[in-house]
Design an enzyme around this catalytic site. Structure first.
Site, PDB file in Angstrom:
ATOM      1  CG  HIS A 127     -43.371 -16.688  12.537  1.00  0.00           C
ATOM      2  ND1 HIS A 127     -43.988 -17.759  13.119  1.00  0.00           N
ATOM      3  CD2 HIS A 127     -44.104 -16.415  11.418  1.00  0.00           C
ATOM      4  CE1 HIS A 127     -45.057 -18.104  12.407  1.00  0.00           C
ATOM      5  NE2 HIS A 127     -45.143 -17.321  11.357  1.00  0.00           N
ATOM      6  CG  ASP A 129     -44.085 -17.504  17.121  1.00  0.00           C
ATOM      7  OD1 ASP A 129     -43.530 -17.117  16.067  1.00  0.00           O
ATOM      8  OD2 ASP A 129     -45.199 -17.079  17.491  1.00  0.00           O
ATOM      9  CD  GLU A 195     -47.236 -14.236  12.399  1.00  0.00           C
ATOM     10  OE1 GLU A 195     -48.059 -13.525  11.780  1.00  0.00           O
ATOM     11  OE2 GLU A 195     -47.476 -15.421  12.693  1.00  0.00           O
TER      12      GLU A 195
END
Ligand code: ZN
Length: 489
Positions: A127, A129, A195
């Protein structure tokens, strides 16, 4: 299970050289990603997450081997991921497109290339983020200013999980450099954008892109290693159950001097009921909560005492090896009580008390099954005929890898090749809720939970960092795995 053939030494050496040669660029690319403050929480500017998705898509496109590369967003379903209410159908009840006004999740990057000539397909997940950085003052260097000190790269996302993103990219680069771009392995990359904000659109994303994401092997590069010289494969995650329990004994409050001793107050009933949840040694006493049997590595009691700040003279609870208590057995914790505060306490019999119960479920048991066992226990052990109510129920499933699968053997061989050390099969006491969604939607895929973190990475905390040696070994591990699967029939 037939043990996998060893990696050919000349192939391994080529991969090792390619990873080493590409490593400075991998660190530089990772540093560029870390500079983008892609916090996915609602209060933060979504533009940064969009910029981060663009940057990841550019890196993936630059590999030049994918048939499709897209940035996509899925609607946020009515059921938050990882908190499926009891009795609901988390997948079927909210078909994609049924609600055109549904807010969209953060952008993910998805790239695909079909398998050829009977070779397996592999999906690489990470992920892009990150968690909020917190207060800059708590950091020794600014969170979005990637900084190398010693053998570590510091910055928010430097480990969790932009290093996972770059491990995939750098491993594919080394793989292509070694075998060329005309390979038969099916390859997909899925880099999620939220996430750290509960993967709210994850399940819908999986449903919408089901065929693109379907793979024989899914690598989730978002976990830990045993230490900086020992790789780990995460083979078990506990599930969870949380709910509010309300215990009531009286229609209204009364003076404790007037009636105490003849009628039970709700606090007495709640304390007596909660005390039935554990045996005298602190182990869980709820029938129907299962444990999982697995060997665990050694872990010293003193280390546990140091890490948790356990006070002198306070004993541990439970039985069995320390890590089995954390990884393989259930735990029940009362995490909150709604009752009169001490400063507001009067001589009153409290009519009603609410408590929040948070239970960890051993891998292998469904969250809903664990909740049923807890509810049955509470109803059967309620003292004095007190009334109990249970609401705000959340359950999440744990995760248990079938370690006899061929992909686990391939991954462990790749780890041994890259690290020069055997992989530890690790459990994790917490949950990664989206993994339960992966298991549910891709029941036939073998899921490998790997990672670039080590015990000093401090993900989610100030001074998050990545050990650069671990990073290089993680890239090589994945490059070896890709090369091995590309030759697998
Ligand atoms: Zn993560």
């Amino acid at each position: 299970m037939s043990s996998p053939t060893p990696t050919r030494p000349e192939l391994l050496q080529k991969l090792r050289d390619a990873v080493a040669g590409g490593f400075p660029v991998a660190v530089a690319d990772l540093s560029k990603l870390v500079r983008i403050p892609s916090v996915s929480w609602a209060a933060f500017d979504p533009k940064h997450v969009a910029d981060s998705a663009d940057a990841v898509a550019a890196l993936v496109t630059g590999l030049g081997v994918f048939e499709t590369v897209q940035i996509a967003r899925a609607p946020i379903g009515s059921d938050p991921i990882g908190s499926d209410p009891i009795g609901s159908d988390p997948i079927g009840s909210d078909p994609i497109g049924s609600d055109t006004d549904a807010p969209l999740g953060q952008p993910a990057v998805l790239a695909t290339r079909a398998a050829r000539n009977g070779r397996p397909s592999i999906l690489l997940y990470a992920h892009h983020d990150v968690q909020p950085p917190g207060d800059d003052a708590d950091w020794d260097s600014l969170p979005f200013e990637p900084t190398v000190r010693g053998d570590r790269l510091y910055g928010r996302g430097a480990a969790d999980d932009k290093a996972g993103v770059m491990a995939h990219v750098a491993a594919i680069r080394a793989f292509i450099e070694t075998v060329g771009d005309d390979f038969d392995l099916g390859l997909a990359v899925f880099i999620e954008g939220e996430e750290e904000f509960g993967s709210r659109s994850f399940s819908n994303f999986l449903t919408a892109h089901h065929s693109a994401l379907a793979a024989d092997v899914i690598v989730v590069a978002d976990s830990n290693n045993w230490d900086i010289t020992t790789p780990a494969l995460t083979v078990g995650l506990r599930g969870n159950v949380t709910f509010r329990l309300t215990v009531s004994t009286l229609g209204h409050a009364s003076h404790s001097g007037m009636y105490g001793g003849a009628v039970p107050d709700a606090m007495l009933a709640a304390i007596a009921l909660l005390a039935t949840l554990h045996h005298a040694d602190g182990s869980v006493a709820v029938e129907g909560l299962t444990s999982h049997q697995a060997d665990t590595p050694d872990y010293a009691e003193q280390q546990l005492r140091d890490e948790t700040g356990l006070l002198a003279g306070v004993s541990l609870i439970g039985s069995g090896s320390i890590l089995s208590r954390i990884w393989s057995k259930p735990a029940i914790t009362v995490t909150g009580i709604d009752a009169p505060t001490v400063s507001n306490a009067s001589n009153t019999l409290t009519p009603s008390v609410s408590v929040k119960i948070s239970a960890r479920v051993a891998p292998g048991q469904l969250g809903t099954e664990a909740f049923a066992a807890l509810e049955t226990h509470l109803r059967a052990n309620t003292p004095f005929g007190a009334h109990i109510d249970i609401d705000d129920v959340d359950t999440g499933n744990g995760f248990l890898v079938d370690t006899s699968g061929w992909a686990v053997a391939e991954a462990k061989t790749s780890m041994t090749d890259a690290w020069g050390a055997e992989a530890v099969e690790m459990g994790v006491g917490g949950s990664i809720p989206f993994i339960a969604d992966l298991v549910e939607l891709f029941p036939h895929a073998q899921i490998l939970v790997t990672g670039v973190e080590d015990p000093d990475s401090r993900a989610h905390s100030p001074n998050e960092s990545l050990h650069l040696g671990v990073f290089q070994r993680a890239i090589l591990t994945e490059a070896v795995l890709l090369a091995r699967l590309n030759e697998r029939r």
